[in-house]
Design a protein around this motif. Structure first.
Motif, PDB file in Angstrom:
ATOM      1  N   CYS A 283       0.836  -1.212   0.000  1.00 30.53           N
ATOM      2  CA  CYS A 283       0.000   0.000   0.000  1.00 30.53           C
ATOM      3  C   CYS A 283       0.868   1.259   0.000  1.00 30.53           C
ATOM      4  N   SER A 311      -6.962   2.580  -8.386  1.00 29.92           N
ATOM      5  CA  SER A 311      -7.703   1.321  -8.361  1.00 29.92           C
ATOM      6  C   SER A 311      -6.885   0.231  -7.674  1.00 29.92           C
ATOM      7  N   GLN A 312      -5.589   0.161  -8.008  1.00 29.36           N
ATOM      8  CA  GLN A 312      -4.720  -0.834  -7.383  1.00 29.36           C
ATOM      9  C   GLN A 312      -4.591  -0.582  -5.882  1.00 29.36           C
ATOM     10  N   LEU A 314      -6.745   0.893  -3.874  1.00 29.35           N
ATOM     11  CA  LEU A 314      -7.987   0.516  -3.197  1.00 29.35           C
ATOM     12  C   LEU A 314      -8.023  -0.993  -2.943  1.00 29.35           C
ATOM     13  N   GLN A 315      -7.669  -1.768  -3.946  1.00 28.60           N
ATOM     14  CA  GLN A 315      -7.647  -3.224  -3.777  1.00 28.60           C
ATOM     15  C   GLN A 315      -6.635  -3.650  -2.715  1.00 28.60           C
ATOM     16  N   LEU A 317      -5.536  -1.866  -0.168  1.00 29.47           N
ATOM     17  CA  LEU A 317      -6.020  -1.475   1.158  1.00 29.47           C
ATOM     18  C   LEU A 317      -7.076  -2.444   1.666  1.00 29.47           C
ATOM     19  N   GLN A 318      -7.930  -2.903   0.776  1.00 30.36           N
ATOM     20  CA  GLN A 318      -8.953  -3.877   1.175  1.00 30.36           C
ATOM     21  C   GLN A 318      -8.311  -5.198   1.603  1.00 30.36           C
ATOM     22  N   GLN A 319      -7.271  -5.588   0.873  1.00 30.21           N
ATOM     23  CA  GLN A 319      -6.573  -6.834   1.215  1.00 30.21           C
ATOM     24  C   GLN A 319      -5.793  -6.713   2.511  1.00 30.21           C
ATOM     25  N   ARG A 321      -6.715  -4.977   5.107  1.00 28.00           N
ATOM     26  CA  ARG A 321      -7.644  -4.542   6.158  1.00 28.00           C
ATOM     27  C   ARG A 321      -7.402  -5.270   7.475  1.00 28.00           C
ATOM     28  N   ASP A 322      -7.085  -6.550   7.397  1.00 29.62           N
ATOM     29  CA  ASP A 322      -6.916  -7.345   8.616  1.00 29.62           C
ATOM     30  C   ASP A 322      -5.455  -7.442   9.062  1.00 29.62           C
TER      31      ASP A 322
END
Length: 325
Positions: A283, A311-312, A314-315, A317-319, A321-322
Motif C-alpha cells: 500500500c 484502483s490498485q 484501493l484493492q 487497502l482492502q486486502q 484490512r486485517d
C-alpha cells in the motif's frame, strides 16, 4: 483533389492550448494522412496527452516536444500513422475502432519493412513509432504485445550503441517513460531504468539537506518501513518542497523542468523495483508512486496512470484490512 496541410498559424488558431512544435508539419504538404483529420484530432481535448510520454504537444515543454525528440517534421509515414493512432485511440476513450485499426496496421507494416534492415531502422523516428504502438497496447493491457514492441526497442538501442548512432535526449526520455509506464499499466518487463541514460541522471542537492527527510508521521513509523522506501519518501518530500519554493516565473525553465523530471524518474523507477514484503508495504509503495505522479510539473503524466494506481491502491487497502500493522 489533394487537401492542403494546415499552416502552423492555422494550427495555432485552431489549437490555442497546445500544438505540435513549429515546423513539425511537412513543409512540402505531402503528409501520408489526411491533414484535415490531423487538425481535428489536435483540436480534441481528449487527445491532448495522447502521445505522452513519447513527446508532448505542449509547446512550453521544450525538453520533450516533438522537435526535441525527433529533430524532424511529420515526414516519416510510420511515425505519422503512429501519432494518428495515439490521437484517435484517445478520442475513442480506450477502444480500437476502424480508424485506429487503419493507422495501427499502416504503422506496423512500415515498421516491419524497415526492421528488415536494422542498421537503417536505428533512428529516433523508428523507435518513437514503436513506443507509440507500445503505449496503446499498454493501455489495452496486452502485456505480450507491449513486450514484443519494447523488445524491438531494446534491439535498436543495442544497434545504436554498437554503431555509435546519436540519439536525442528526448527519445531516451521517451524510452524510459514508456517502458516504466507500460510496466505499471500492463506488468511488462522493463528494458531500462533510471540509471541507463546519462540524460536522466539525478542526485540529491547537497545544498538543500533539510528537504530530504521523511515527514513526522513517517518518522514515527520508520521501524515498519524498509530503508529503501524511507529514502524514496524522503525524495518525495524534497520534491514537494522544491515545488513549493520554485517561483511561478521559473516553472517554464527547461533545465529546472528536466531536473524535476529526472527527480520523479528516480523515485518512480526505484519504487517499481521495491519488493512488497507485506500488505502494508505494498500500500505504501502504491501511495508513494501516486503522490509522485501528482507532483509532476506539467500534464506530463497521462491521466490513465493515476486512475490505474488508485484502483490498485484501493484493492491493496482492502486486502490489508486485517493486517495487524
Amino acid at each position: 483533389m489533394s487537401r492542403r496541410a494546415p499552416t502552423s498559424l492555422t494550427l495555432a488558431r485552431a489549437v490555442p492550448l497546445f500544438s505540435l512544435s513549429a515546423g513539425a508539419l511537412d513543409p512540402f504538404e505531402t503528409l501520408a494522412v489526411d491533414s484535415s483529420r490531423l487538425q481535428v484530432l489536435l483540436g480534441n481535448h481528449k487527445a491532448r496527452q495522447a502521445p505522452e510520454p513519447v513527446f508532448s504537444v505542449v509547446e512550453s515543454l521544450e525538453f520533450q516536444n516533438f522537435r526535441a525528440v525527433f529533430r524532424t517534421g511529420l515526414v516519416d509515414p510510420a511515425l505519422l500513422n503512429a501519432v494518428m493512432l495515439s490521437f484517435a485511440f484517445a478520442v475513442t476513450e480506450g477502444s480500437i475502432d476502424r480508424e485506429c485499426l487503419g493507422y495501427q496496421g499502416k504503422a506496423i507494416s512500415f515498421i516491419r519493412e524497415r526492421m528488415n534492415s536494422l542498421d537503417e531502422a536505428a533512428s529516433e523516428s523508428t523507435i518513437g513509432t514503436i513506443l507509440l504502438l507500445a503505449g496503446v497496447e499498454a493501455r489495452l493491457g496486452t502485456t505480450s504485445q507491449v513486450q514484443l514492441h519494447m523488445g524491438a526497442v531494446q534491439r535498436l538501442l543495442e544497434i545504436c550503441r554498437s554503431k555509435g548512432v546519436y540519439l536525442t535526449g528526448g527519445i531516451k526520455r521517451a524510452i524510459f517513460w514508456q517502458d516504466l509506464n507500460s510496466s505499471v499499466l500492463a506488468g511488462s518487463h522493463r528494458i531500462v531504468d533510471h540509471t541507463t541514460f546519462a540524460e536522466l541522471e539525478w542526485t540529491r542537492d547537497p545544498f538543500s539537506p533539510s528537504f530530504f527527510r521523511p515527514p513526522p508521521g513517517f518518522q514515527r513509523l520508520s521501524h515498519l518501513l524498509t530503508r529503501e522506501l524511507i529514502e524514496v519518501i524522503e525524495d518525495i518530500n524534497a520534491l514537494q518542497c522544491i515545488r513549493d519554493v520554485v517561483p511561478q516565473s521559473k516553472r517554464g525553465d527547461v533545465m529546472m523542468m528536466a531536473n524535476i523530471n529526472n527527480h520523479i524518474a528516480s523515485i518512480q523507477s526505484r519504487l517499481v523495483g521495491l519488493p512488497a514484503l507485506s500488505p502494508v508495504l505494498k500500500c505504501c509503495h502504491l501511495a508513494a508512486y501516486l503522490c509522485s505522479v501528482m507532483l509532476c510539473c506539467t500534464i506530463w503524466c497521462a491521466l490513465v496512470i493515476p486512475s490505474h494506481l488508485s484502483s490498485q491502491l484501493l484493492q491493496a487497502l482492502q486486502q490489508a484490512r486485517d493486517d495487524p500493522v
